[in-house]
Design a protein around this motif. Sequence first.
Motif, PDB file in Angstrom:
ATOM      1  N   UNK A 131      13.802  39.842  11.738  1.00 48.45           N
ATOM      2  CA  UNK A 131      12.416  39.436  12.001  1.00 48.45           C
ATOM      3  C   UNK A 131      11.653  40.595  12.628  1.00 48.45           C
ATOM      4  N   UNK A 132      10.519  40.935  12.012  1.00 46.76           N
ATOM      5  CA  UNK A 132       9.696  42.038  12.501  1.00 46.76           C
ATOM      6  C   UNK A 132       9.267  41.786  13.949  1.00 46.76           C
ATOM      7  N   UNK A 133       9.356  42.830  14.754  1.00 45.68           N
ATOM      8  CA  UNK A 133       8.975  42.820  16.175  1.00 45.68           C
ATOM      9  C   UNK A 133       9.877  41.945  17.040  1.00 45.68           C
ATOM     10  N   UNK A 134      11.051  41.598  16.538  1.00 51.27           N
ATOM     11  CA  UNK A 134      12.024  40.859  17.348  1.00 51.27           C
ATOM     12  C   UNK A 134      12.777  41.850  18.242  1.00 51.27           C
ATOM     13  N   UNK A 135      13.578  41.328  19.154  1.00 52.83           N
ATOM     14  CA  UNK A 135      14.368  42.193  20.030  1.00 52.83           C
ATOM     15  C   UNK A 135      15.337  43.064  19.225  1.00 52.83           C
ATOM     16  N   UNK A 136      15.967  42.477  18.218  1.00 57.71           N
ATOM     17  CA  UNK A 136      16.919  43.259  17.415  1.00 57.71           C
ATOM     18  C   UNK A 136      16.199  44.310  16.587  1.00 57.71           C
ATOM     19  N   UNK A 137      15.012  43.999  16.075  1.00 56.67           N
ATOM     20  CA  UNK A 137      14.211  44.985  15.342  1.00 56.67           C
ATOM     21  C   UNK A 137      13.880  46.157  16.259  1.00 56.67           C
ATOM     22  N   UNK A 138      13.451  45.861  17.473  1.00 62.77           N
ATOM     23  CA  UNK A 138      13.135  46.907  18.442  1.00 62.77           C
ATOM     24  C   UNK A 138      14.372  47.762  18.735  1.00 62.77           C
ATOM     25  N   UNK A 139      15.498  47.125  18.951  1.00 57.29           N
ATOM     26  CA  UNK A 139      16.746  47.833  19.263  1.00 57.29           C
ATOM     27  C   UNK A 139      17.136  48.778  18.129  1.00 57.29           C
ATOM     28  N   UNK A 140      17.052  48.298  16.901  1.00 53.86           N
ATOM     29  CA  UNK A 140      17.404  49.137  15.734  1.00 53.86           C
ATOM     30  C   UNK A 140      16.437  50.312  15.624  1.00 53.86           C
ATOM     31  N   UNK A 141      15.159  50.057  15.774  1.00 54.68           N
ATOM     32  CA  UNK A 141      14.164  51.135  15.648  1.00 54.68           C
ATOM     33  C   UNK A 141      14.265  52.168  16.760  1.00 54.68           C
ATOM     34  N   UNK A 142      14.620  51.752  17.973  1.00 56.95           N
ATOM     35  CA  UNK A 142      14.649  52.694  19.097  1.00 56.95           C
ATOM     36  C   UNK A 142      15.982  53.396  19.273  1.00 56.95           C
ATOM     37  N   UNK A 143      17.075  52.732  18.889  1.00 52.64           N
ATOM     38  CA  UNK A 143      18.391  53.337  19.129  1.00 52.64           C
ATOM     39  C   UNK A 143      19.170  53.632  17.845  1.00 52.64           C
ATOM     40  N   UNK A 144      18.755  52.994  16.765  1.00 51.51           N
ATOM     41  CA  UNK A 144      19.508  53.159  15.519  1.00 51.51           C
ATOM     42  C   UNK A 144      20.774  52.330  15.466  1.00 51.51           C
TER      43      UNK A 144
END
Length: 56
Positions: free
Chosen positions: A42-55
């Motif tokens: 889900x866009x802008x979810x916690x997991x989306x943020x985690x993937x985008x910031x840490x890979x």
Amino acid sequence: MMQNLSEYVDSQLRGLRFVGFMEAVRQATGMCVDIIDASHIEKDSKIDYEIRTTGV
């Protein structure tokens, strides 16, 4: 004991093609695989943020 492989992909594969991709990875690696496609996040979810910031 069988090892697990977890992967995040942006495959644009759907349905049986995605399942076939997962099976091909399983056969190639000999491991249990968990593959999450970008469309499953889900866009802008916690997991989306985690993937985008840490890979991860």
